[in-house]
Design an enzyme around this catalytic site. Structure first.
Site, PDB file in Angstrom:
ATOM      1  CB  ILE A 166     -87.380  -9.229  -0.002  1.00 35.54           C
ATOM      2  CG1 ILE A 166     -88.910  -9.270   0.167  1.00 35.54           C
ATOM      3  CG2 ILE A 166     -86.968  -9.372  -1.453  1.00 35.54           C
ATOM      4  CD1 ILE A 166     -89.615  -8.046  -0.401  1.00 35.54           C
ATOM      5  CB  THR A 201    -100.997  -1.302  -5.216  1.00 32.92           C
ATOM      6  OG1 THR A 201    -102.334  -1.566  -5.651  1.00 32.92           O
ATOM      7  CG2 THR A 201    -101.054  -1.048  -3.713  1.00 32.92           C
ATOM      8  CG  ASP A 202    -104.824   0.325  -8.333  1.00 26.15           C
ATOM      9  OD1 ASP A 202    -104.092  -0.617  -7.944  1.00 26.15           O
ATOM     10  OD2 ASP A 202    -105.898   0.120  -8.941  1.00 26.15           O
ATOM     11  CG  LEU A 261     -92.961  -6.079 -12.666  1.00 24.62           C
ATOM     12  CD1 LEU A 261     -93.159  -5.458 -14.054  1.00 24.62           C
ATOM     13  CD2 LEU A 261     -93.193  -5.035 -11.575  1.00 24.62           C
ATOM     14  CD1 TRP A 275    -106.837  -2.350 -11.321  1.00 21.60           C
ATOM     15  CD2 TRP A 275    -108.241  -2.578 -13.054  1.00 21.60           C
ATOM     16  NE1 TRP A 275    -108.090  -1.954 -10.921  1.00 21.60           N
ATOM     17  CE2 TRP A 275    -108.965  -2.069 -11.952  1.00 21.60           C
ATOM     18  CE3 TRP A 275    -108.920  -2.799 -14.261  1.00 21.60           C
ATOM     19  CZ2 TRP A 275    -110.326  -1.794 -12.029  1.00 21.60           C
ATOM     20  CZ3 TRP A 275    -110.269  -2.518 -14.344  1.00 21.60           C
ATOM     21  CH2 TRP A 275    -110.962  -2.018 -13.225  1.00 21.60           C
ATOM     22  CE1 TYR A 291    -100.909  -6.229  -2.696  1.00 21.22           C
ATOM     23  CE2 TYR A 291    -102.607  -4.703  -3.434  1.00 21.22           C
ATOM     24  CZ  TYR A 291    -101.392  -5.329  -3.626  1.00 21.22           C
ATOM     25  OH  TYR A 291    -100.648  -5.046  -4.763  1.00 21.22           O
ATOM     26  N   GLY A 323     -92.583 -13.883 -10.419  1.00 24.90           N
ATOM     27  CA  GLY A 323     -93.898 -13.259 -10.561  1.00 24.90           C
ATOM     28  C   GLY A 323     -94.083 -12.711 -11.970  1.00 24.90           C
ATOM     29  CB  THR A 380     -99.849  -9.942  -5.350  1.00 23.43           C
ATOM     30  OG1 THR A 380     -99.595 -11.309  -5.687  1.00 23.43           O
ATOM     31  CG2 THR A 380     -98.608  -9.107  -5.585  1.00 23.43           C
TER      32      THR A 380
HETATM   33  N1  LIG Z   1    -101.127  -7.741  -9.904  1.00 21.70           N
HETATM   34  C1  LIG Z   1    -101.721  -6.560  -9.882  1.00 21.70           C
HETATM   35  O1  LIG Z   1    -102.839  -6.386 -10.372  1.00 21.70           O
HETATM   36  C2  LIG Z   1    -101.027  -5.382  -9.256  1.00 21.70           C
HETATM   37  C3  LIG Z   1    -101.697  -4.154  -9.205  1.00 21.70           C
HETATM   38  C4  LIG Z   1    -101.057  -3.057  -8.631  1.00 21.70           C
HETATM   39  C5  LIG Z   1     -99.763  -3.203  -8.134  1.00 21.70           C
HETATM   40  N2  LIG Z   1     -99.166  -4.409  -8.166  1.00 21.70           N
HETATM   41  C6  LIG Z   1     -97.800  -4.515  -7.626  1.00 21.70           C
HETATM   42  O2  LIG Z   1     -96.934  -4.840  -8.684  1.00 21.70           O
HETATM   43  C7  LIG Z   1     -95.836  -5.619  -8.207  1.00 21.70           C
HETATM   44  C8  LIG Z   1     -95.671  -6.870  -9.054  1.00 21.70           C
HETATM   45  O3  LIG Z   1     -96.863  -7.645  -8.916  1.00 21.70           O
HETATM   46  P1  LIG Z   1     -97.101  -8.992  -9.744  1.00 21.70           P
HETATM   47  O4  LIG Z   1     -98.452  -8.898 -10.305  1.00 21.70           O
HETATM   48  O5  LIG Z   1     -95.943  -9.292 -10.637  1.00 21.70           O
HETATM   49  O6  LIG Z   1     -97.135 -10.024  -8.534  1.00 21.70           O
HETATM   50  P2  LIG Z   1     -96.961 -11.606  -8.539  1.00 21.70           P
HETATM   51  O7  LIG Z   1     -97.113 -12.156  -9.914  1.00 21.70           O
HETATM   52  O8  LIG Z   1     -97.807 -12.118  -7.437  1.00 21.70           O
HETATM   53  O9  LIG Z   1     -95.419 -11.744  -8.140  1.00 21.70           O
HETATM   54  C9  LIG Z   1     -94.956 -11.447  -6.869  1.00 21.70           C
HETATM   55  C10 LIG Z   1     -93.736 -12.292  -6.625  1.00 21.70           C
HETATM   56  O10 LIG Z   1     -93.206 -11.983  -5.339  1.00 21.70           O
HETATM   57  C11 LIG Z   1     -92.757 -13.202  -4.770  1.00 21.70           C
HETATM   58  N3  LIG Z   1     -92.654 -13.087  -3.320  1.00 21.70           N
HETATM   59  C12 LIG Z   1     -93.630 -13.184  -2.372  1.00 21.70           C
HETATM   60  N4  LIG Z   1     -93.088 -13.066  -1.157  1.00 21.70           N
HETATM   61  C13 LIG Z   1     -91.748 -12.896  -1.310  1.00 21.70           C
HETATM   62  C14 LIG Z   1     -90.653 -12.743  -0.434  1.00 21.70           C
HETATM   63  N5  LIG Z   1     -90.819 -12.743   0.902  1.00 21.70           N
HETATM   64  N6  LIG Z   1     -89.407 -12.608  -0.969  1.00 21.70           N
HETATM   65  C15 LIG Z   1     -89.217 -12.615  -2.298  1.00 21.70           C
HETATM   66  N7  LIG Z   1     -90.204 -12.776  -3.187  1.00 21.70           N
HETATM   67  C16 LIG Z   1     -91.467 -12.907  -2.697  1.00 21.70           C
HETATM   68  C17 LIG Z   1     -93.792 -14.217  -5.188  1.00 21.70           C
HETATM   69  O11 LIG Z   1     -93.253 -15.496  -5.084  1.00 21.70           O
HETATM   70  P3  LIG Z   1     -94.230 -16.773  -4.836  1.00 21.70           P
HETATM   71  O12 LIG Z   1     -95.156 -16.793  -6.022  1.00 21.70           O
HETATM   72  O13 LIG Z   1     -93.279 -17.902  -4.779  1.00 21.70           O
HETATM   73  O14 LIG Z   1     -94.942 -16.493  -3.551  1.00 21.70           O
HETATM   74  C18 LIG Z   1     -94.034 -13.808  -6.643  1.00 21.70           C
HETATM   75  O15 LIG Z   1     -93.133 -14.449  -7.509  1.00 21.70           O
HETATM   76  C19 LIG Z   1     -96.140  -5.868  -6.725  1.00 21.70           C
HETATM   77  O16 LIG Z   1     -95.462  -4.912  -5.951  1.00 21.70           O
HETATM   78  C20 LIG Z   1     -97.636  -5.622  -6.609  1.00 21.70           C
HETATM   79  O17 LIG Z   1     -98.003  -5.213  -5.311  1.00 21.70           O
HETATM   80  C21 LIG Z   1     -99.750  -5.500  -8.725  1.00 21.70           C
END
Ligand SMILES: NC(=O)c1ccc[n+]([C@@H]2O[C@H](COP(=O)([O-])OP(=O)(O)OC[C@H]3O[C@@H](n4cnc5c(N)ncnc54)[C@H](OP(=O)(O)O)[C@@H]3O)[C@@H](O)[C@H]2O)c1
Length: 279
Positions: A36, A96-97, A11, A145, A120, A9, A61
């Site tokens: 996980i 998350t926010d 992050l 964001w 979500y 992902g 996400t």
């Molecule tokens: N993006 C935002 O705007 C935002 C805002 C606030 C908080 N957050 C939080 O920040 C964190 C990082 O977000 P991000 O933007 O980096 O998300 P992301 O790019 O969607 O990455 C999430 C990763 O988790 C993997 N994943 C999904 N299900 C899984 C499982 N069962 N076991 C292991 N891995 C799994 C996904 O793999 P696949 O792609 O193969 O499914 C993806 O690589 C998350 O906790 C998110 O809730 C994000």
């Protein structure tokens, strides 16, 4: 040795790259390598190697898709973190926010009442609750964001970059206010918390975003300016761009909880326009 989950992902990639640059020992696993939600696989992973911290970047996400798939959203966002924490290794978890309903007009503190508007948001809140009530060690870091400037990542920055390169006009929502946050800055904060051993204390909440706030429209205008694109951005209301999941109209997070760790986030406009090589 840090275990990084969700390593493919946005992050997960930034954090893995930062650890490698800094020479911090880590193992980074994508969903294919470590689901996980798979208790047996998680246990096998901890039996094989000795970790002193898990940084959980894995999450479901897809905010709108989650409305039709609450089972998967809750499995990954609520049950997954609990399975990781049950290993006994301290967890730095990211939330998350979207746990807030947006009715405030002042930045949300870590102790502000939550009221998620979407599946979500509810699933992420359930993950927080599982960790906070389980007697575990670690930290829950809420962010907002998130975007990466790395080509190939999926986020608002990349969407605007692609659309604004092809189209002369774009309409972007101007009545949702938040804090755009560069993944590299969040990764740097997570590593700083790890280095300060903040994860060794009982589980608690922190907030990290870039400083300042703006609307998606403000963010889109800043991206277009930064990339020197000529696309014209028109501000619209949320009601003109209906989505399956409801989003908070205001989700700025107070950054006061970072003071005791001497972490001072850059303004989001600085993070957007400056290069990130300093991290
Ligand atoms: N993006 C935002 O705007 C935002 C805002 C606030 C908080 N957050 C939080 O920040 C964190 C990082 O977000 P991000 O933007 O980096 O998300 P992301 O790019 O969607 O990455 C999430 C990763 O988790 C993997 N994943 C999904 N299900 C899984 C499982 N069962 N076991 C292991 N891995 C799994 C996904 O793999 P696949 O792609 O193969 O499914 C993806 O690589 C998350 O906790 C998110 O809730 C994000």
């Amino acid at each position: 040795m840090i275990l990084i989950t969700g390593a493919s992902g946005q992050l997960g990639q930034a954090l893995t790259a930062l650890c490698q640059r800094r020479g911090i020992a880590c193992r980074a696993y994508s969903r294919q390598q470590l689901d996980i939600c798979n208790q047996a696989r998680v246990k096998a992973c901890f039996d094989l190697e000795s970790f002193d911290c898990v940084i959980n970047c894995a999450a479901y996400t897809a905010v709108d898709a989650a409305e039709n798939d609450p089972q998967t959203a809750f499995a990954v966002n609520a049950e997954g973190p609990r399975i990781l924490a049950k290993s006994g290794v301290p967890v730095i978890h990211v939330s998350t926010d979207y746990v807030f309903d947006g009715k405030s007009s002042l930045p949300y503190g870590t102790d502000a009442p939550v009221n998620p508007l979407s599946v979500y948001g509810r699933s992420k809140r359930a993950g927080e609750t599982a960790l906070l009530s389980g007697g575990f060690s670690g930290l829950i870091v809420r962010t907002a964001w998130l975007y990466s400037k790395k080509a190939g990542s999926r986020n608002f920055y990349q969407t605007i970059r692609q659309l604004a390169s092809k189209q002369n006009n774009l309409r972007v929502v101007n009545d949702q206010i938040g804090a755009p946050t560069l993944v590299d800055d969040l990764a740097k904060a997570l590593v700083s918390l790890y280095e300060q051993k903040a994860h060794l204390k009982p589980m608690r909440l922190l907030h990290f975003t870039n400083a300042g706030s703006g609307s998606w429209y403000d963010f889109a205008c800043a991206i277009v300016r930064h990339l020197d694109l000529s696309c014209c951005i028109e501000p619209i209301a949320t009601s003109d761009y209906p989505t399956k999941a409801k989003r908070p109209s205001y989700s700025v997070l107070s950054l006061d909880s970072l003071q005791s760790y001497a972490i001072e986030p850059r303004h989001w406009l600085t993070a957007l326009t400056e290069d990130s090589s300093h991290v």
